[in-house]
Design an enzyme around this catalytic site. Structure first.
Site, PDB file in Angstrom:
ATOM      1  N   LYS A  44      -8.891  -4.604   4.075  1.00 49.86           N
ATOM      2  CA  LYS A  44      -9.829  -5.422   3.298  1.00 49.86           C
ATOM      3  C   LYS A  44     -10.846  -6.145   4.183  1.00 49.86           C
ATOM      4  O   LYS A  44     -11.905  -6.541   3.716  1.00 49.86           O
ATOM      5  CB  LYS A  44      -9.057  -6.391   2.422  1.00 49.86           C
TER       6      LYS A  44
HETATM    7  C1  LIG Z   1      -5.348  -3.802  -1.009  1.00 44.45           C
HETATM    8  C2  LIG Z   1      -4.487  -2.877  -0.253  1.00 44.45           C
HETATM    9  C3  LIG Z   1      -4.250  -1.554  -0.699  1.00 44.45           C
HETATM   10  C4  LIG Z   1      -4.805  -1.012  -2.001  1.00 44.45           C
HETATM   11  O1  LIG Z   1      -6.197  -0.847  -1.974  1.00 44.45           O
HETATM   12  P1  LIG Z   1      -7.014  -0.688  -3.348  1.00 44.45           P
HETATM   13  O2  LIG Z   1      -8.432  -0.685  -2.968  1.00 44.45           O
HETATM   14  O3  LIG Z   1      -6.644  -1.909  -4.165  1.00 44.45           O
HETATM   15  O4  LIG Z   1      -6.561   0.564  -3.993  1.00 44.45           O
HETATM   16  C5  LIG Z   1      -3.471  -0.720   0.093  1.00 44.45           C
HETATM   17  N1  LIG Z   1      -2.921  -1.171   1.247  1.00 44.45           N
HETATM   18  C6  LIG Z   1      -3.120  -2.428   1.691  1.00 44.45           C
HETATM   19  C7  LIG Z   1      -2.466  -2.850   2.958  1.00 44.45           C
HETATM   20  C8  LIG Z   1      -3.914  -3.324   0.971  1.00 44.45           C
HETATM   21  O5  LIG Z   1      -4.092  -4.574   1.430  1.00 44.45           O
END
Ligand SMILES: *Cc1c(COP(=O)(O)O)cnc(C)c1O
Length: 499
Positions: free
Chosen positions: A113
């Protein structure tokens, strides 16, 4: 380039307005009117480019009311100023000849993120100036773990912005909690909410919808906005790394211009994998996007049967950032699958709200199957993937990435597809050290020994990131715990600090 809403095809707003608003007034999600095309030549040229230049190629084709200088400045602040621990920002690691790992977790909070949340605050600040918005923007976040810290790191001490993060008092990992509680910055509020993630999330939604509260904020010169992945500004920076991985494989001589590629994406809210779909629509020769879910496998069923049914048990897993039953960004894919018919999307979303499910047409499902495959890994398979990849390749992966690896092994066995495949690695193993070690050693590691587990990962040869070093000794700066009904008061109290 203008942006329209998934629920009203007549909407047409500029990029800066769509970023600032976050969600369309009709409740739909903003999508670009068209997909800009990057030719095979442009993609090939990316081999010689830095990550910043690759980001510029993608972002400038979508955010057309930003000047090149503004975009370069935002991009440099996010990716060029040492916030990521590697110069290449998102390095590729080989496992086998056709299997590669794209490490998206070298940013300040160790989750993918960061790639979007390091740049979003700068894009928003720029959009705010462009729109002549005089108010301060208060970003309101409910988090199940990773989003909260990544947003805090991105928004702390950004001019004209404040951020308030609410997390469930029981429900985030020790590392995630410590990361948030030690957050510095004069414009941040961090608060635990009594209850689980749904309680925190519901509280945040109520505040967004509370007219009186929003008027009160407006009198103080404050407007609310959102930093979760319904905001287009979260998605567009993610498109970049799909192109970047392809360019790196071209450069390594593993792909030739025009060759196909697969991506396996550990999926929750469907934001990450959707960015891969958009990359494909822009001209990246993607063969298959493989959607990997954990035990909460509502998406696997959807891809197989064409029915989305959220009426099922919710499981807490060792890949908590994927514990989700309503994947908000699927709405954007439905919009494309339906041939951009906003009425169809609105009908599906209304059905989802009233009955918890909907079924797409056969034609939509055919289009879906052309581009996507899907699978899921339960807890045992996830642990087995961590263990196997370490034993086979000496590579340590986090539980989210392991879900993707397990799903890929099954896909490979079922299809024999020899296309070069990239697993998106979404978190550092250091975010979940006890679970990772537990899987590798086949013995139970006590959760309270997270830091000891982290030390053992060091001993196994995995360098400890800066973000974990010192976390145990950092002072806890936030102590508030509140009931859901008191979240508004916590926000008002946070406004008393001058920024
Ligand atoms: C948020 C997250 C996901 C999922 O991503 P999306 O965009 O919500 O599908 C997968 N792995 C980690 C470590 C995350 O923080």
């Amino acid at each position: 380039m203008l942006y329209t809403s998934t629920r009203d095809g007549k909407t047409a707003v500029s990029a800066s307005q769509c970023l600032l608003e976050g969600i369309a007034p009709d409740g739909g999600l903003y999508v670009p009117e068209t997909f800009p095309q990057l030719s095979a030549e442009v993609i090939s040229k990316m081999q010689q480019q830095t990550y910043e230049e690759r980001a510029f190629a993608v972002l400038s084709s979508f955010l057309t009311d930003f000047s090149p200088a503004e975009l370069r400045d935002c991009i440099h602040k996010a990716y060029g100023s040492g916030k990521f621990e590697t110069e290449t920002v998102v390095p590729l690691h080989p496992l086998a000849d056709i299997e590669w790992v794209l490490e998206l977790w070298h940013g300040p909070t160790l989750a993918f993120k960061d790639v979007a949340l390091q740049i979003l605050p700068h894009l928003l600040a720029c959009a705010k100036a462009k729109q002549g918005e005089p108010c301060e923007i208060l970003i309101l976040v409910a988090t199940s773990g990773d989003t909260g810290k990544a947003a805090l790191e991105g928004f702390c001490d950004v001019d004209g912005m404040r951020i308030a993060v609410f997390y469930p008092n029981e429900g985030v990992s020790l590392m995630q909690k410590l990361q948030m509680l030690t957050q510095e910055g004069s414009n941040v509020t961090v608060c635990a909410v009594e209850g689980n993630f749904d309680d925190a999330q519901t509280g945040v939604k109520k505040i967004f919808a509370d007219g009186d509260f929003n008027s009160l904020l407006l009198e103080k010169g404050i407007k609310l906005s959102s930093a979760n992945s319904i905001n287009w500004g979260r998605l567009v920076p993610q498109i970049v790394y799909y192109f970047s991985a392809y360019a790196d494989l071209l450069q390594a001589g593993k792909l030739k211009k025009g060759d196909g590629i697969n991506f396996v994406v550990p999926t929750g809210n469907f934001g990450d994998i959707l960015a891969g779909y958009y990359a494909m629509r822009m001209g990246l020769p993607v063969h298959k996007l493989i959607c990997a879910s954990n035990k909460n496998n509502v998406l696997t069923d959807f891809f197989k049967k064409g029915e989305y049914d959220a009426n099922r048990s919710f499981y807490k897993t060792i890949s908590p950032s994927m514990d989700i039953l309503i994947s908000s960004n699927l709405e954007r894919l439905l919009f494309e699958l339906s041939g951009r018919e906003s009425d169809t999307v609105t009908a599906f979303m209304n059905r989802l709200r009233s009955t918890g499910k909907y079924t797409i047409t056969e034609k939509m499902q055919e289009t879906l199957e052309q581009h996507f495959a899907a699978g899921f890994a339960g807890e045992e398979k996830t642990r087995a993937a961590i263990q196997r990849t370490y034993a086979q390749y000496g590579y340590i992966m986090d539980p989210h990435t392991a879900v993707a690896q397990s799903v890929y092994e099954e896909y490979l066995a079922a299809t024999g597809d020899q296309t070069i495949t990239v697993l998106l690695s979404t978190a550092s193993p250091y975010k979940f050290p006890a679970d990772v070690l537990d899987a590798m050693k086949e013995e139970t590691v006590v959760k309270s020994e997270e830091f000891q587990a982290a030390q053992e990962l060091v001993a196994l040869g995995l360098p400890m990131p800066q973000a974990i070093r010192g976390l145990a000794d950092k002072p806890v700066l936030h102590h508030t715990i509140c009931a859901q009904g008191d979240m508004g008061d916590v926000i008002l109290k946070g406004l008393e600090t001058k920024i």
